[in-house]
Write an enzyme that holds these catalytic residues in place. Structure first.
Site, PDB file in Angstrom:
ATOM      1  CG  ASP A 478      -2.238   0.647   1.041  1.00 40.22           C
ATOM      2  OD1 ASP A 478      -2.356   1.441   0.104  1.00 40.22           O
ATOM      3  OD2 ASP A 478      -3.160   0.388   1.842  1.00 40.22           O
ATOM      4  CG  ASP A 548      -9.324   2.688  -0.461  1.00 37.29           C
ATOM      5  OD1 ASP A 548      -9.030   1.486  -0.590  1.00 37.29           O
ATOM      6  OD2 ASP A 548      -8.615   3.495   0.171  1.00 37.29           O
TER       7      ASP A 548
HETATM    8  C1  DGJ Z   1      -5.912   1.731   1.793  1.00 37.06           C
HETATM    9  C2  DGJ Z   1      -6.306   0.507   1.038  1.00 37.06           C
HETATM   10  O1  DGJ Z   1      -6.782   0.826  -0.240  1.00 37.06           O
HETATM   11  C3  DGJ Z   1      -7.327  -0.266   1.840  1.00 37.06           C
HETATM   12  O2  DGJ Z   1      -7.779  -1.370   1.115  1.00 37.06           O
HETATM   13  C4  DGJ Z   1      -6.699  -0.679   3.136  1.00 37.06           C
HETATM   14  O3  DGJ Z   1      -5.646  -1.560   2.887  1.00 37.06           O
HETATM   15  C5  DGJ Z   1      -6.214   0.541   3.885  1.00 37.06           C
HETATM   16  N1  DGJ Z   1      -5.360   1.358   3.076  1.00 37.06           N
HETATM   17  C6  DGJ Z   1      -5.474   0.134   5.138  1.00 37.06           C
HETATM   18  O4  DGJ Z   1      -4.905   1.180   5.779  1.00 37.06           O
END
Ligand code: DGJ
Length: 749
Positions: A478, A548
């Protein structure tokens, strides 16, 4: 595939689909002459007419030839300062402070295959699959040498370009701009298409006429970004999804980029792409070189979908690597929207047990397993398991997941650090920053300075330690904020402008080291969803979490936009709970499932809380996905209807398996309408003389029962010729409910 005619100075790159023509004129200038549908030979029917244009100056050697001006010539890698007033492809500041150089043709080389780009992601090809042309340009004052690289693939309408610039002089110089490619179109009769967005709203398609002046799609965020994708297309106004000419451009670069068009005084169009020149600097000592990222140039005469299919093929066959390039991707459950930071061994074990029971194949433990992280305020950088939460450690969690017959995946965010972390307490200088101004925060975190070797080494070491500490099958990588104060305490003043480029190169080095060291791990990249969904990241990590926003209706748009460039197998897409966590929408499980089947399928909700009826539905969807998975992940993809057209109420996707035997069709209608026409879908890519049997039919829930066709004539088992399905089409039965989703599958007989 690549020829050079000494007499005419014509370089012709061609295959059955595309021709790209350059011409060397007066033994010095490299001009762009044609790019488009394949032609046998370029004999200059579209001759460039020399016209005396006032205020278009002559180069020194042609003072008396008033029809010869760089200001009007179509050029392949134009310079600034000799009378071409359009955007330049490169700029250098010399030791004396001036920025004028003059590049002339020197020589060329043609080779089979495609050389690697040191330290950079790039498409690859062997000697049977591609040929590469290198053109060497030399500065008249011997200060700069430039290599232009062009690769043409045997069976794709795509040419890749990149550039290497070398300081051939005796004094240092500063590169201010170094595009990966530049080319001039003779007209501007185009629509300009770009993908715009924001966090949780990535890659919406905007299409509008190309206008005069300069337009730019770019990022200044340290990453390719949610806000813009490193993609641009010029489509003839009459071009549709299915037909017409489209020129598509994509950069293999995960950092700040710019793709700029300039329609100038005589109506021609210059298009330049590469690293964003805004705030870019690269110091070149004598003998040093700078290699640009690669750009992809795609010509489609089969509309936007033809462009997408070419990009998809290039990515699947010539960009993705490793074990998972051709392997089916597992169905996963991710605990993020199920638990957020609130989990322990027991909760994870319950999830794993339930996942195994439903037919899910992998469980991913997301953010919050390390340091003392119970919210997003702390611990990034401290990649040691939190044994208060996970008493048996990661090895214990992995064991209990594996015991259920599932693979085990883990989340990391290695490019970041929290102020509340041991890493920051020990190495606050390892953060991108400037001396006299405080650092800005994003999600309470700072960005590590990946231009520094010791930071790269730390990340490789700490991630490797975790991957060696437990059997981990998958990594979600991430990146949850953009760069601010993007400079380095470790670089000298003259190299500060290199920082954000070096950051990306450092990241690529880290990723290459890790994917080579852990070849069996499936890596998925992520940046607050799809904020770094680009070809650069896909070279290392063959899938990307798309957004997201997990709402099925929003995902129809996000995923349709993403499919402009990237194939379904690269998109992470999950079924989430209703009401949806981002938009509060309630949608049927079937719609959520079919929307997620466009990508690498998974679940992201607390499956242990589902009712028995919901679980039964999930089991059916998983069985269906497994049956269709090879086609959905490896088939040829068609966008029949996109949510960017009309009232954005309908979406239709279709796949044909690699062997042509299986066909899958999905249709989504966002809002039901009272007086709607009967919708017909005309399939594509079938064999017109072959018979296709309907093997699966999933109409939307809420069909108006009195009119349901299936009541009168069940569809499953019926057989149709390909020509009927393509030319006459298939009826979508009307539903009375919102957010409907339909699916059909066919087997060729
Ligand atoms: C952003 C990601 O896109 C989510 O799926 C998740 O992993 C969060 N970060 C966790 O902090």
């Amino acid at each position: 595939m690549i020829t050079f005619d000494e007499q005419t100075g014509i370089f012709h790159l061609h295959n059955k689909q595309v021709s790209y023509v350059l011409q060397l004129v007066r033994g010095r200038y490299l001009l762009h002459r044609y790019w488009g549908r394949a032609i046998r030979e370029f004999r200059d029917a579209r001759a460039f007419q020399p016209i005396d244009r006032s205020f278009s100056p002559q180069p020194a050697a042609y003072e008396n030839e008033r029809t010869f001006s760089l200001d009007v010539l179509p050029q392949e890698y134009p310079a600034y300062g000799h009378g071409d007033y359009r955007l330049p492809a490169y700029e250098v500041r010399l030791a004396d402070g001036t920025t004028v150089t003059e590049l002339f043709y020197d020589s060329y080389k043609i080779q089979k295959g495609k050389p690697e780009l040191a330290g950079l992601p790039a498409a690859y090809a062997d000697k049977h699959e591609a040929e590469t042309l290198t053109i060497f340009l030399r500065d008249t004052a011997d200060k700069l040498g430039v290599e232009l690289h062009y690769t043409i693939f045997a069976d794709l309408p795509i040419i890749t370009r990149d550039v290497k610039l070398t300081n051939t002089g005796t004094a240092a110089l500063e590169l201010l701009n170094a595009a990966s490619f530049s080319l001039d179109f003779p007209d501007h009769d185009f629509d300009r298409l770009m993908l715009y967005g924001g966090h949780a709203a990535e890659r919406s398609l905007e299409r509008r006429p190309l206008v005069r002046g300069i337009e730019e799609v770019s990022s200044r965020r340290g990453a390719s970004s949610h806000q813009a994708s490193p993609f641009l297309a010029l489509a003839r106004p009459e071009a549709t999804e299915k037909q017409g000419e489209v020129y598509g451009f994509n950069l293999v670069w995960s950092g700040e980029f710019a793709l700029r068009t300039e329609v100038e005084q005589f109506g021609t169009t210059r298009l330049i792409g590469g690293i964003n020149p805004f705030e870019f600097r690269w110091y070149l000592a004598p003998g040093e070189s700078f290699q640009t990222p690669e750009g992809w140039l795609c010509y489609s005469r089969k509309g936007l979908n033809g462009m997408s299919q070419a990009f998809h093929a290039l990515i699947r066959q010539h960009l993705l690597r490793g074990r998972y390039q051709h392997a089916l991707r597992p169905i996963l459950v991710n605990n993020w929207e199920a638990t957020y930071f609130d989990f322990d061994d027991e909760k994870l074990d319950q999830l794993a047990e339930c996942a195994a029971d439903l037919g899910i194949e992998m469980m991913v433990l997301d953010d919050g397993w390390f340091g003392h992280r119970n919210d997003d305020n702390s611990s990034l950088g401290d990649w040691q398991v939190n044994t208060d939460k996970l008493k048996k450690g990661l090895a214990g969690v992995a064991a209990s997941v594996h015991k259920r017959g599932l693979k085990f995946g883990l989340w990391f965010e290695p490019e970041m650090v929290s102020v509340d972390s041991d890493l920051y307490r020990a190495h606050s200088d390892w953060v991108l920053q400037v001396r006299d101004y405080p650092s800005s925060f994003g999600r309470h975190q700072l960005v590590l300075d990946l231009s520094r070797q010791e930071v790269q080494d730390y990340i490789v070491r700490s991630v490797s330690d975790v991957l060696q500490s437990a059997p981990i099958d998958y990594v979600k990588w991430d990146f949850n904020r953009h760069i601010t104060e993007g400079f380095s305490l470790a670089l000298p003043p003259e190299r500060q402008g290199e920082t954000r480029t070096r950051f990306v190169l450092g990241l690529y080095h880290v990723l290459e080291t890790l994917v080579q060291a852990f070849p069996d791990v499936l890596f998925e990249s992520c940046s607050g969803g799809g904020g770094r969904f680009d070809a650069g990241m896909l070279y290392y990590m063959p899938q990307t979490w798309c957004s997201d926003d997990t709402d099925a209706v929003q995902r129809l748009k996000i995923q349709s936009g993403t499919s402009m460039i990237y194939p379904p197998i690269t998109m992470g897409a999950h079924v989430s709970v209703t009401p949806n966590h981002q938009v509060g929408r309630v949608t049927p499980m079937q719609t959520r499932a079919f929307a997620a089947m466009l990508g690498c399928y998974g679940y992201e909700l607390d499956i242990t809380r589902m009712s028995d009826a919901e679980k039964a539905e999930v089991r059916e969807h998983i069985a269906l996905y497994k049956h269709l998975r090879p086609t959905l992940q490896f088939g040829t993809f068609y966008r029949l209807l996109t949510p960017f057209a009309g009232t954005a109420n309908e979406t239709a996707w279709q796949w044909v398996s690699e062997d042509g035997k299986q066909v899958v069709l999905m249709y989504f209608k966002t809002l039901a309408e009272p007086a709607c026409p009967i919708r017909t879908l005309r399939l594509q890519g079938l064999e017109k003389n072959q018979v296709y049997r309907v093997t699966d039919y999933w109409p939307a829930k809420g069909l108006a029962h009195d009119t349901a066709l299936a009541q009168h004539m069940p569809l499953v088992g019926r057989q149709f010729y390909g020509d009927e399905l393509m030319y006459s089409g298939l009826t979508v039965e009307k539903t009375d409910a919102d957010f409907g989703a339909w699916l059909w599958a066919f087997e060729q007989q």
